[in-house]
Write an enzyme that holds these catalytic residues in place. Structure first.
Site, short mmCIF file in Angstrom:
data_model
loop_
_atom_site.label_atom_id
_atom_site.label_comp_id
_atom_site.label_asym_id
_atom_site.label_seq_id
_atom_site.Cartn_x
_atom_site.Cartn_y
_atom_site.Cartn_z
N ASP A 308 35.69 74.83 42.74
CA ASP A 308 35.67 73.43 42.35
C ASP A 308 35.03 72.63 43.49
OD1 ASP A 308 35.93 71.06 40.96
OD2 ASP A 308 38.00 71.42 40.34
N GLU A 498 40.97 62.60 36.85
CA GLU A 498 41.58 63.35 37.95
C GLU A 498 42.76 62.58 38.57
OE1 GLU A 498 38.94 65.91 40.19
OE2 GLU A 498 37.25 65.24 39.00
C1 BGC Z 1 36.64 68.66 38.88
C2 BGC Z 1 36.03 69.67 37.94
C3 BGC Z 1 34.59 69.35 37.70
C4 BGC Z 1 33.86 69.24 39.01
C5 BGC Z 1 32.40 68.87 38.87
C6 BGC Z 1 35.83 68.46 40.10
O1 BGC Z 1 36.31 67.40 40.86
O2 BGC Z 1 37.93 69.09 39.24
O3 BGC Z 1 36.73 69.71 36.72
O4 BGC Z 1 34.01 70.33 36.87
O5 BGC Z 1 34.47 68.25 39.82
O6 BGC Z 1 32.23 67.55 38.51
C1 BGC Z 2 34.32 64.62 40.70
C2 BGC Z 2 32.88 64.40 40.56
C3 BGC Z 2 32.66 62.99 40.99
C4 BGC Z 2 33.10 62.84 42.43
C5 BGC Z 2 32.97 61.45 42.91
C6 BGC Z 2 34.67 64.53 42.16
O1 BGC Z 2 35.97 64.87 42.40
O2 BGC Z 2 34.62 65.85 40.17
O3 BGC Z 2 32.40 64.71 39.32
O4 BGC Z 2 31.34 62.61 40.85
O5 BGC Z 2 34.40 63.26 42.64
O6 BGC Z 2 33.37 61.36 44.28
#
Ligand code: BGC
Ligand code: BGC
Length: 606
Positions: A308, A498
Site C-alpha cells: 500500500d 480512509e
Molecule cells: C489506500 C489504497 C489505495 C492506495 C492508492 C492507499 O492509501 O489504502 O486502498 O489503493 O492508497 O491510492
Molecule cells: C491515498 C492516495 C491519496 C493520498 C493523498 C493516500 O493515502 O491513498 O490515493 O492521493 O493519500 O495524500
C-alpha cells in the site's frame, strides 16, 4: 460456512491445516493457474537479459505527479499510479488517455521495451475521471447480494478504465468489516467473509474477464489482510481505527480475514495489495508468515503482491531496514508513492541486493510475477494502448442505466409504517435535507477527489432532480413554506476517505436532525432517505418518520431513489452488515444482518 467444530487448537499462520479444517466449503481450493507456457518462456527469456536496474524498476510504483518526462525510460519504471484524485488537466477521458499513451510509448523506447502498467483506484466506477459513470460504493452493492449484477458493474467499469489507457485498478476490497467507526466501511461489501469473498470474486471476474488477456483490466484484491477488523483505538498515526491492529487469534484471523482471498485467487485475481494494519503487533508489510508462507505458498497465489501507499515507511527502523523487511516479507511491487520516494527505493533496494540483504532469488521471483501478469494481460503485444472507441463510451447512457439499476437494488427499506411507501406520483412533495441536491454526498469518498467531490462538479442526477423528473415537476419542491402532502428528508454524511472518515460515534448531523424535526412538526407523513457510508446512529429519531430508506452511496444516478420511492421498482436490498444502535456499543443491533423490508404486493399508493 466455515466449520466451527474444528478443534480449538491455535494454528500457526504457516500451518496448512487451516485449509483442510476451516476453508469455507463453498470456496474451491485456492489455486491460481500457472502462467501460460508461452508467457513462462517469454518471461524467462527476458529475465535472463535484464540488469539489476531493469529488474528493480519493475519492483517500484511511482505516483504520476512525481514522474517527469524521461523518468520511465531512464529508471525502467514498471508501473505508475494515480493516487486519489490525481489526474491530468481537467481529468477528462481524453486527457487521461493522452497521458497514459505517452507514458506507455516512453516505456517502449527502453532497451527491452517492457510495457508499463498504469494503475488507478477505480473503486466504484472509474471515479478519478470526470465524466465516468459513478456506481454505488461496495457498501450498497453488498446489499444486492447479486453476483451477476456486481460482475456486470465491474465489466462496465473495466471498459471505462480501458478507455483511458489504464490497465490496473486497486479493487475490489474483499475483506469483511465489523466496525462502522472505520472510515473505509463503505468500501466493503459485508461483515461476513463468505459474502465479501463471493461478491469480490464476482467483481474480479467482471474486471478481468474469465482470464487475464481479454478486454478486461487487472484487478487487485485488497487489503491483505485484516483491514476491516482492527480494534478501535489501536491506530498509531492519524485516525482512530484505520491502519490499526487486529487482535484476533490465528484461527479466527484465517477464517475471517484471510478466507475471502481464497475466493479471489480462485477467480484468477492478478494482484493483491497488502494492508496498512498490523496483526497482534506485527505490521502486515513485514509479515513474511502471512504474505509469503500463507498467501504465496499455501494459497498458491502466483500474481503480483503490491504494497500500500508508502506503507513500508511506517515499519520500525531505518529506510534501509524498511525496504529489506518489506521486500523479504514477499512484496513484489513497492508503491512508494509520496514525493520522489520511488528513487529512494531504487537506490536502497540496489544497495540491499549488493550487500546480500535481499537475495537475487527474491528479486527474480518479484520480477517474474510482474512480467507474467503483463504478458498474460497481453500488453506486450498491444501496440496502440488506448482503445479510443472505449474512450468515447465513458459515461454512456448504457452504463448510467446499469448504475441506476445497481443503485435501485442496493437500497434497504428499514421502516415503512402503515405502508407509507410507495408514494403516488400525484402527491405534492417537499424535499429537504443535506443530501437532496448534492452529487458529492450521494457519491461519497473516492469520487473526483480522494476525499470526495464536495465543491467539484461531475455529471449525474441528484435525488431532487430524479424525484422531479419522475413525478409532476410542479408538485416536487424544496420549499417548506409551499403546500405539500408528504415530506421527504434526504439526510447525509459528508464524503470522506480512509482515516479521515474514522468517527467515534457516526450519527445524523444536527442539520439533518433539525430537518427531520421540522418535517415532523408539520404533521405531514415523513420519509427519510439516508445517504451514508455506514450504519449511523438513527435510533433516537426513528419514530419521527414513517419510512426510512437506507440508500448508502448510490453514485451518479440519484434517480434510482425516485424509482423506488414511487414504486416503479420494489426495494429488495438486505443489510450485509448489522446496523448497531450505536457503533461500538454492545447489545443486539437495531437491524440485523439480512434485514430489509419490501412493499406489500397490492399496496395503494399515497
Ligand atoms: C489506500 C489504497 C489505495 C492506495 C492508492 C492507499 O492509501 O489504502 O486502498 O489503493 O492508497 O491510492
Ligand atoms: C491515498 C492516495 C491519496 C493520498 C493523498 C493516500 O493515502 O491513498 O490515493 O492521493 O493519500 O495524500
Amino acid at each position: 460456512m466455515a466449520s466451527r467444530s474444528a478443534p480449538a487448537r491455535l494454528l500457526s499462520f504457516g500451518s496448512f491445516v487451516w485449509f483442510a479444517a476451516c476453508a469455507p466449503a463453498a470456496t474451491p481450493p485456492p489455486r491460481e493457474a500457472p502462467p501460460a507456457p508461452a508467457c513462462a518462456a517469454r518471461v524467462d527469456a527476458l529475465l535472463a537479459k535484464m540488469t539489476l536496474d531493469e529488474k528493480l524498476g519493475q519492483m517500484v510504483q511511482a505516483e504520476r505527479k512525481v514522474v517527469e518526462k524521461g523518468d520511465v525510460a531512464k529508471y525502467f519504471l514498471g508501473s505508475i499510479l494515480s493516487g486519489g484524485g490525481s489526474a491530468p488537466g481537467g481529468a477528462t477521458p481524453g486527457e487521461w488517455a493522452d497521458m497514459t499513451d505517452a507514458l506507455h510509448a516512453e516505456a517502449r523506447t527502453t532497451r527491452l521495451g517492457i510495457p508499463l502498467l498504469y494503475a488507478s483506484d477505480a473503486v466504484h466506477g472509474h471515479n478519478n475521471v470526470v465524466g465516468a459513470t459513478i456506481f454505488p460504493h461496495q457498501i450498497g452493492l453488498g446489499c444486492t447480494r447479486d453476483p451477476a449484477l456486481i460482475e456486470a458493474v465491474a465489466r462496465a467499469t473495466a471498459q471505462e478504465i480501458a478507455g483511458t489507457g489504464v490497465d490496473w485498478t486497486f479493487a475490489p476490497l474483499v475483506g469483511p468489516a465489523r466496525d462502522p467507526r472505520w472510515g473505509r466501511f463503505y468500501e466493503t461489501y459485508a461483515e461476513r467473509p463468505e459474502v465479501s469473498g463471493l461478491l469480490g470474486a464476482a467483481a474480479i471476474r467482471g474486471l478481468q474477464g474469465d482470464r487475464l488477456g481479454g478486454t478486461g483490466v487487472l484487478a487487485c484484491a485488497k487489503h491483505f489482510a485484516g483491514d476491516g477488523l482492527t480494534t478501535f483505538g489501536t491506530t498509531k498515526g492519524e485516525g482512530l481505527i484505520d491502519r490499526g491492529d487486529v487482535q484476533m487469534g490465528d484461527d479466527d484471523f484465517m477464517r475471517v480475514a484471510v478466507a475471502p482471498y481464497a475466493s479471489s485467487i480462485a477467480a484468477g485475481v492478478g494482484s493483491i495489495m497488502v494492508s496498512f494494519n498490523s496483526v497482534r503487533g506485527t505490521p502486515m508489510h513485514a509479515n513474511e508468515a502471512l504474505v509469503t508462507d500463507v498467501l504465496k505458498r499455501r494459497m498458491r497465489f502466483e500474481g503480483v503482491v503490491i504494497s500500500d501507499w508508502s506503507a513500508l515507511r511506517l515499519l520500525p527502523g531505518s529506510y534501509y531496514e524498511q525496504v529489506v523487511a518489506s521486500v523479504n516479507a514477499g512484496i513484489d511491487v513497492t508503491m512508494d508513492a509520496e514525493k520522489l520516494y520511488w528513487r529512494d527505493f531504487l537506490r536502497t533496494a540496489k544497495e540491499a541486493v549488493q550487500k546480500g540483504d535481499i537475495s537475487m532469488a527474491r528479486v527474480d521471483d518479484a520480477v517474474r510475477r510482474v512480467l507474467a501478469v503483463k504478458c498474460e494481460l497481453g500488453v506486450f503485444d498491444r501496440a496502440q494502448r488506448t482503445d479510443r472507441a472505449l474512450t468515447a463510451k465513458i459515461g454512456s447512457a448504457e452504463h448510467r442505466a446499469l448504475a441506476r439499476r445497481a443503485a435501485q437494488a442496493s437500497f434497504v427499506l428499514l421502516r415503512n409504517e402503515a405502508n407509507l411507501l410507495p408514494l403516488s406520483k400525484a402527491a405534492r412533495l417537499v424535499v429537504t435535507g443535506s443530501g437532496a441536491s448534492s452529487l458529492a454526498r450521494q457519491a461519497g469518498g473516492w469520487t473526483v477527489d480522494w476525499q470526495g467531490a464536495e465543491g467539484k462538479s461531475f455529471p449525474g442526477t441528484t435525488i431532487l432532480e430524479g424525484l422531479r423528473a419522475a413525478g409532476d415537476p410542479a408538485r416536487v419542491h424544496a420549499d417548506p413554506a409551499k403546500p405539500a402532502d408528504i415530506a421527504i428528508v434526504v439526510a447525509s454524511e459528508p464524503p470522506y476517505a480512509e482515516w479521515e472518515g474514522d468517527a467515534k460515534d457516526p450519527a445524523l448531523s444536527n442539520e439533518d436532525v433539525d430537518a427531520i424535526d421540522r418535517a415532523n412538526k408539520t404533521g405531514l407523513p415523513v420519509v427519510v432517505v439516508l445517504l451514508s457510508g455506514r450504519p449511523i446512529a438513527v435510533a433516537p429519531h426513528l419514530r419521527k418518520a414513517s419510512a426510512w430508506l437506507a440508500a448508502w452511496l448510490p453514485g451518479s444516478e440519484g434517480a434510482a431513489v425516485a424509482d423506488v420511492v414511487f414504486g416503479d421498482v420494489t426495494p429488495t436490498g438486505k443489510l450485509a452488515h448489522a446496523w448497531p444502535v450505536r457503533a461500538g456499543a454492545s447489545g443486539p443491533p437495531l437491524f440485523d444482518f439480512g434485514f430489509g423490508l419490501s412493499y406489500p404486493t397490492s399496496s395503494t399508493k399515497r
